[in-house]
Design a protein around this motif. Structure first.
Motif, PDB file in Angstrom:
ATOM      1  N   GLU A  43      13.560  22.610  25.362  1.00  0.00           N
ATOM      2  CA  GLU A  43      13.867  23.031  23.732  1.00  0.00           C
ATOM      3  C   GLU A  43      13.617  21.872  22.801  1.00  0.00           C
ATOM      4  O   GLU A  43      14.088  20.869  23.102  1.00  0.00           O
ATOM      5  CB  GLU A  43      14.983  23.643  23.611  1.00  0.00           C
ATOM      6  N   THR A  44      13.105  22.193  21.753  1.00  0.00           N
ATOM      7  CA  THR A  44      13.345  21.249  20.448  1.00  0.00           C
ATOM      8  C   THR A  44      14.342  21.088  19.656  1.00  0.00           C
ATOM      9  O   THR A  44      14.723  22.498  19.364  1.00  0.00           O
ATOM     10  CB  THR A  44      12.018  21.378  19.626  1.00  0.00           C
ATOM     11  N   VAL A  45      15.109  20.119  19.732  1.00  0.00           N
ATOM     12  CA  VAL A  45      16.473  20.199  18.947  1.00  0.00           C
ATOM     13  C   VAL A  45      16.267  18.999  17.691  1.00  0.00           C
ATOM     14  O   VAL A  45      15.522  18.063  17.755  1.00  0.00           O
ATOM     15  CB  VAL A  45      17.551  19.746  19.889  1.00  0.00           C
ATOM     16  N   SER A  46      16.952  19.278  16.728  1.00  0.00           N
ATOM     17  CA  SER A  46      17.171  18.298  15.665  1.00  0.00           C
ATOM     18  C   SER A  46      18.463  17.220  15.881  1.00  0.00           C
ATOM     19  O   SER A  46      19.347  17.804  16.333  1.00  0.00           O
ATOM     20  CB  SER A  46      17.325  19.146  14.354  1.00  0.00           C
ATOM     21  N   PHE A  47      18.058  16.060  15.408  1.00  0.00           N
ATOM     22  CA  PHE A  47      19.400  15.312  15.733  1.00  0.00           C
ATOM     23  C   PHE A  47      19.452  14.282  14.532  1.00  0.00           C
ATOM     24  O   PHE A  47      18.559  14.124  13.842  1.00  0.00           O
ATOM     25  CB  PHE A  47      19.321  14.647  16.891  1.00  0.00           C
ATOM     26  N   GLN A  48      20.650  13.470  14.411  1.00  0.00           N
ATOM     27  CA  GLN A  48      20.551  12.702  13.244  1.00  0.00           C
ATOM     28  C   GLN A  48      21.059  11.091  13.904  1.00  0.00           C
ATOM     29  O   GLN A  48      21.844  11.114  14.619  1.00  0.00           O
ATOM     30  CB  GLN A  48      21.949  13.098  12.230  1.00  0.00           C
ATOM     31  N   SER A  49      20.109  10.284  13.303  1.00  0.00           N
ATOM     32  CA  SER A  49      20.362   8.678  13.928  1.00  0.00           C
ATOM     33  C   SER A  49      21.724   8.353  13.310  1.00  0.00           C
ATOM     34  O   SER A  49      21.998   8.495  12.125  1.00  0.00           O
ATOM     35  CB  SER A  49      19.140   8.083  13.095  1.00  0.00           C
ATOM     36  N   ALA A  50      22.508   7.853  14.400  1.00  0.00           N
ATOM     37  CA  ALA A  50      23.947   7.105  13.875  1.00  0.00           C
ATOM     38  C   ALA A  50      23.549   6.131  12.847  1.00  0.00           C
ATOM     39  O   ALA A  50      24.521   5.752  12.315  1.00  0.00           O
ATOM     40  CB  ALA A  50      24.654   6.997  15.182  1.00  0.00           C
ATOM     41  N   GLU A  51      22.608   5.352  13.162  1.00  0.00           N
ATOM     42  CA  GLU A  51      22.350   4.074  12.473  1.00  0.00           C
ATOM     43  C   GLU A  51      21.757   4.401  10.931  1.00  0.00           C
ATOM     44  O   GLU A  51      22.239   3.797   9.743  1.00  0.00           O
ATOM     45  CB  GLU A  51      21.420   3.014  12.994  1.00  0.00           C
TER      46      GLU A  51
ATOM     47  N   GLY B 259      13.388  16.227  18.468  1.00  0.00           N
ATOM     48  CA  GLY B 259      12.717  15.771  19.810  1.00  0.00           C
ATOM     49  C   GLY B 259      13.059  16.828  20.892  1.00  0.00           C
ATOM     50  O   GLY B 259      13.799  17.831  20.539  1.00  0.00           O
ATOM     51  N   VAL B 260      12.455  16.657  22.174  1.00  0.00           N
ATOM     52  CA  VAL B 260      12.656  17.633  23.254  1.00  0.00           C
ATOM     53  C   VAL B 260      13.635  17.497  24.325  1.00  0.00           C
ATOM     54  O   VAL B 260      13.709  16.241  24.708  1.00  0.00           O
ATOM     55  CB  VAL B 260      11.208  17.837  23.841  1.00  0.00           C
ATOM     56  N   VAL B 261      14.689  18.380  24.594  1.00  0.00           N
ATOM     57  CA  VAL B 261      15.451  18.009  25.439  1.00  0.00           C
ATOM     58  C   VAL B 261      14.968  17.810  26.855  1.00  0.00           C
ATOM     59  O   VAL B 261      14.030  18.572  27.304  1.00  0.00           O
ATOM     60  CB  VAL B 261      16.421  19.151  25.590  1.00  0.00           C
ATOM     61  N   ALA B 262      15.057  16.589  27.532  1.00  0.00           N
ATOM     62  CA  ALA B 262      14.602  16.315  28.849  1.00  0.00           C
ATOM     63  C   ALA B 262      15.766  16.879  30.105  1.00  0.00           C
ATOM     64  O   ALA B 262      16.925  16.726  29.758  1.00  0.00           O
ATOM     65  CB  ALA B 262      14.703  14.965  28.963  1.00  0.00           C
ATOM     66  N   SER B 263      15.290  16.905  31.198  1.00  0.00           N
ATOM     67  CA  SER B 263      16.075  17.180  32.506  1.00  0.00           C
ATOM     68  C   SER B 263      17.315  16.353  32.601  1.00  0.00           C
ATOM     69  O   SER B 263      18.207  16.664  32.978  1.00  0.00           O
ATOM     70  CB  SER B 263      15.496  17.546  33.426  1.00  0.00           C
ATOM     71  N   ASP B 264      17.154  15.154  32.206  1.00  0.00           N
ATOM     72  CA  ASP B 264      18.051  14.018  32.619  1.00  0.00           C
ATOM     73  C   ASP B 264      19.088  14.028  31.111  1.00  0.00           C
ATOM     74  O   ASP B 264      20.059  13.155  31.266  1.00  0.00           O
ATOM     75  CB  ASP B 264      17.577  12.547  32.729  1.00  0.00           C
ATOM     76  N   GLY B 265      19.178  14.976  30.218  1.00  0.00           N
ATOM     77  CA  GLY B 265      20.074  14.891  29.399  1.00  0.00           C
ATOM     78  C   GLY B 265      19.816  14.243  28.125  1.00  0.00           C
ATOM     79  O   GLY B 265      20.828  14.279  27.161  1.00  0.00           O
TER      80      GLY B 265
END
Length: 162
Positions: free
Chosen positions: A134-142, A149-155
């Motif tokens: 799945e494609t998710v939104s995220f915020q850069s901490a910096e 980005g796309v969620v990979a099987s390694d988390g």
């Protein structure tokens, strides 16, 4: 094979229709055939992960299968999450389940950008939960920038070039 008679053409047409339905993922029945499917042993609530012990086998009719498009094996749904409440003894529509989220909203995760030999990773804050693929939104901490980005099987979250 001689298909000149109307009886043969009707049989041939039925065979082609059955093959098309099979390839589309729709359950096909012949005559009074019934289907054995997994059903909940007890109520499974929305958000619960489905476990093998939560399921028992039940036999359903062609009309039930046509109206629900149920999961046909335990392997299809064990480990998935219920999207809605699933009732005991009722077929489980495959669409009533989803993959379990491995990225959780508000819990730090690692975003990875890879281009050839260059790999950049950073700790980010997911703005939504997501399952593998799945494609998710995220915020850069910096920088505070919002990316996807796309969620990979390694988390991790794989960031791809635009």
């Amino acid at each position: 094979m001689n298909l000149t008679g109307s009886k043969h053409l009707t049989a041939w047409g039925a065979l082609l229709a059955a093959a098309a339905l099979h390839l589309s993922g729709t359950v096909v029945f012949a005559g009074n055939e019934k289907l054995t499917v997994p059903v909940p042993r007890a109520i499974i609530y929305s958000g619960d992960t489905i476990k093998s012990g939560d399921l028992v086998e039940a036999t359903i009719t062609p009309s039930q299968a046509a109206s629900t498009n149920p999961a046909t094996s335990r392997e299809e749904i064990v480990g998935r999450v219920a999207r809605r409440t699933l009732l005991p003894g009722q077929p489980i529509p495959f669409s009533a389940t989803k993959l379990a989220s491995i990225i959780r909203h508000g819990q730090p995760a690692t975003a990875v950008y890879q281009m050839g030999a260059l790999t950049i990773s950073a700790t980010v804050m997911p703005l939504q939960s997501g399952a593998v693929g799945e494609t998710v939104s995220f915020q850069s901490a910096e920088s505070g920038a919002v990316l996807r980005g796309v969620v990979a099987s390694d988390g991790t979250i794989e960031v791809r070039a635009p």
